[in-house]
Design an enzyme around this catalytic site. Structure first.
Site, PDB file in Angstrom:
ATOM      1  N   HIS A 193      -2.922  -6.103   1.316  1.00 36.42           N
ATOM      2  CA  HIS A 193      -2.374  -5.771   2.624  1.00 36.42           C
ATOM      3  C   HIS A 193      -2.646  -6.851   3.671  1.00 36.42           C
ATOM      4  CE1 HIS A 193      -6.431  -3.678   3.216  1.00 36.42           C
ATOM      5  NE2 HIS A 193      -6.459  -4.785   3.923  1.00 36.42           N
TER       6      HIS A 193
ATOM      7  N   CYS B  71       0.822  -1.219   0.000  1.00 34.29           N
ATOM      8  CA  CYS B  71       0.000   0.000   0.000  1.00 34.29           C
ATOM      9  C   CYS B  71       0.855   1.269   0.000  1.00 34.29           C
ATOM     10  CB  CYS B  71      -0.927   0.019   1.213  1.00 34.29           C
ATOM     11  SG  CYS B  71      -2.385  -0.951   1.002  1.00 34.29           S
TER      12      CYS B  71
END
Lengths: 245, 462
Positions: free
Chosen positions: A194, A94
């Site tokens: 993630h 991210c």
């Protein structure tokens, strides 16, 4: 054998259970009798050349990302880039992925500098890409799949010669347009998937461990682990990804 | 009330009746959803007739329990009220509660509206109800996939509280730096509560800690002690911002495992010893918040103490169920902070534990299950005997337990929650206790199964 993991900004860039990846790397080494040391580097800390085998950085909230971007660029970026050219590995997720590209351009405010490990740039989008993701990829010449969860509004575009981590089957990926997800440059992997990425993608975890060992212990391979739970979790996550989209 | 509003109330009542008669559920959201589609300001029109006004209770953890604590106190104080007690905490749930509870006594008007409100819905709820009291208990990461980021949420909450006038009171958890930062420069009255003892201080921040930096100047906060997550007594070394003085506080706390705790509570109305029949430090916060709300409404401190000491937990939050000579204890855990508190309580028990961890990823749980990696399962080292992972994401949960390396004797996967509970109960001897720790919709499912077998009553009948 021993691996040293460098966890970059663990208190600032850990928004979605990203430390699960560090846990997975560490345990998968320990279960094989490979020693592991995890060192945390925060704001102002310098990167000692040659001291780390794997760099890890997660995602953070906007405020934290701004704080981190300047520090990463000014005090760590150049060394990290050089280390990766010389065989160190990295997994960045991210916000970490965005800052390992060339720059991040937010909707308002100043552009954040990236450290250019990946030839990629990110611009803020207006839509948030949220949901389960399932990609097809090729690791060390083997076709395989990666499954996870994304939640980002930044749209990342890769340079012409940069290789994506995989091709989107379910989900949005880098930008929701070109069906690519993540980036791979030498031993560095950037991705929007993630949190608990490595635990349920054991092949990806072992890819990183194998690459990281290669630099210090050339010719040594790693033994297989009992991945029955991991593989089940992988399989069911893919099923769920297909169902929830 | 306008005639049209009254008609919609009757329509809502009929829809609720249909939903319940078809056994599709409790009718706790659908009537409100339909009414608000045709009459968007239905809630505003009905609550304007409540002569004391509305109390809104929000926060990531403890909304339902805190609102239930307030409700039981109001009952004792003979204040009549409407309450969305089943935890349907969006505006549709509030509208449904108004329909369900108010129409029963159309003639005898209710005086107060007590509503637990989803954090993200609070701004809209404030707009619709112009509340007399707002309680914010804590802000943790919970379903960021739904809310966006925590700082953004706090900013939105602050903006909506700024609209409240001097007649309103905002009650904030002072131990939560993000929550207490919301209280600066408001026109309305602000009351702070918190735990004023370091006896259960944690060594460092847990991994679920969120708000570690000063909201004024972004400097890392220094803590004199941590209670859990990012809650504690903090100050900013740079700008000097610190935990505000406490108006309602727990001056001493003694935890007694699942039995509850004993506290000395200090309030502007005096200090009092109290036995809280709910486990964990998070329930000390829930109690302090509830007490602050009731004191603000003018309820006598003795009435508050009495009602709290005789309180029974809201369904599923913590529930102890007898099943053929065995005891099943169900403890809801829907985010890292709450889960860590459950783990803290479990790890303090003497016996080795037999547990079902049930993880779902429905919309109400949050689609993203990566939060389980922020839960410190490692703290259960040596405590786990038989663990069954259940729910839609049973396999993810099993991986989390596996990688925590706690030395569990037997780890297995059984996605069907009913089967998992049955299997675990089978392994338990007479008078033994087993535990189930479910996420929200997994808890509803577990209860549905248990109520079918007659061990618990359906939630809408409680």
């Amino acid at each position: 054998m021993k691996l040293v993991i460098c966890h970059l900004y663990p208190d600032l860039m850990n928004i979605y259970g990203d430390r699960g990846n560090v846990i997975a790397l560490a345990k998968r080494c320990l279960w094989r009798g490979i020693d592991v040391e995890v060192k945390s580097l925060g704001l102002g800390d310098k990167v000692e050349p040659g001291a780390y085998d794997i760099f890890f950085m997660g995602g953070g909230q906007d405020k934290e990302q701004v704080m981190v971007s300047h520090d990463l660029y000014e005090t760590k970026g150049e060394t990290i880039r050089r280390e990766i050219e010389q065989g160190a590995c990295a997994l960045v997720i991210c916000g970490g992925y965005q800052l390992f590209g060339n720059f991040y351009r937010p909707a308002e405010g100043e552009e954040l500098p990236g450290i250019g490990v990946f030839d990629a740039y990110t611009i803020a989008g207006s839509k948030r890409f949220i949901g389960n993701v399932f990609v097809e990829t090729c690791l060390d010449g083997r076709k395989t799949t990666v499954v996870g969860f994304e939640n980002h509004s930044g749209k990342t575009y890769l340079g012409k010669n940069e290789r994506p981590l995989g091709e989107i089957i379910v989900g949005y990926g880098n930008n929701g347009e070109d069906k690519t997800e993540g980036a791979v440059h030498l031993g560095a992997i950037g991705t929007y998937l993630h949190g608990s990425l490595l635990p349920k993608n054991p092949e990806l975890a072992d890819f990183l461990i194998r690459k990281a060992l290669k630099r210090t212990y050339p010719g040594r391979d790693i033994e297989a682990l009992d991945d029955s739970v991991e593989n089940l979790a992988h399989k069911h996550a893919i099923k769920r990804a297909k169902k929830t989209h | 009330m306008k005639t049209k509003t009254k008609i919609w109330m009757i329509v809502g009542k009929i829809i609720g009746g249909i939903v319940r008669s078809t056994k599709a559920g409790g009718g706790t959201t659908l009537p409100g959803k339909i009414i608000r589609y045709f009459r968007p300001h239905f809630v505003r029109e009905v609550v304007s007739g409540l002569n004391i006004g509305c109390v809104l209770v929000t926060g990531t953890n403890g909304k339902t329990t805190t609102a239930a604590l307030i409700a039981s106190t109001l009952k004792r104080a003979n204040i009549s009220f409407v309450h969305n007690r089943t935890g349907a905490n969006l505006l549709s749930g509030i509208a449904s509660a108004l329909v369900r509870e108010k129409i029963r006594e159309l003639k005898r008007s209710k005086e107060l509206g007590l509503f637990e409100v989803d954090e993200a819905t609070l701004p809209e709820a404030i707009e619709e109800t112009n509340p007399r009291v707002v309680l914010i208990n804590n802000l943790f990461r919970d379903q960021l996939d739904r809310y966006g980021e925590l700082d953004t949420l706090a900013k939105k909450l602050k903006m909506s509280l700024e609209k409240l006038g001097v007649g309103s009171t905002v009650i904030l958890n002072a131990d939560d730096p993000l929550v207490s930062s919301i209280g600066s420069n408001l026109r309305c009255r602000v009351i702070h509560f918190g735990i004023n003892t370091d006896i259960y201080s944690l060594e460092g921040l847990e991994h679920a800690a969120d708000s570690k930096h000063c909201s004024n100047c972004d400097t890392r906060l220094e803590y004199r002690y941590h209670i859990f997550g990012h809650l504690g007594d903090y100050r900013c070394p740079k700008c000097g911002a610190k935990r505000p003085p406490l108006d309602v506080s727990a001056e001493s706390v003694e935890l007694k495992s699942f039995e509850g705790s004993k506290c000395l509570i200090k309030t502007p109305a005096g200090a009092v010893e109290i036995s809280i029949p709910l486990p964990g430090l998070y329930n000390v916060y829930n109690t302090l918040g509830a007490a602050a709300v009731c004191l603000t409404l003018g309820v006598d401190l003795r009435v508050i103490t009495n009602s709290i000491e005789k309180f029974k937990a809201a369904f599923g939050r913590v529930e102890s169920i007898e099943i053929e000579g065995r005891k099943l204890v169900m403890i809801l855990a829907k985010n890292p902070a709450g889960f860590n508190e459950v783990i803290r309580t479990l790890s303090n028990l003497d016996a080795k534990l037999n547990v079902v961890f049930a993880l779902n990823d429905n919309i109400a749980d949050g689609r993203d299950v990566s939060w389980i990696w922020d839960v410190d399962f490692e703290n259960l080292k040596g405590k786990l005997s038989n663990v069954i992972c259940a729910g839609i994401r049973a396999w993810d949960m099993a991986l989390r337990v596996k990688y925590a390396d706690t030395g569990v004797d037997c780890l297995s996967i059984e996605p069907e929650i009913g089967t998992a509970m049955e299997r675990l109960l089978c392994t338990a001897g007479k008078n033994e206790t087993v535990y189930i720790v479910p996420t929200y919709t997994a808890m509803l499912e577990a209860r549905r199964i248990l109520s079918k077998k007659g061990y618990v009553t359906p939630y809408w009948e409680e």
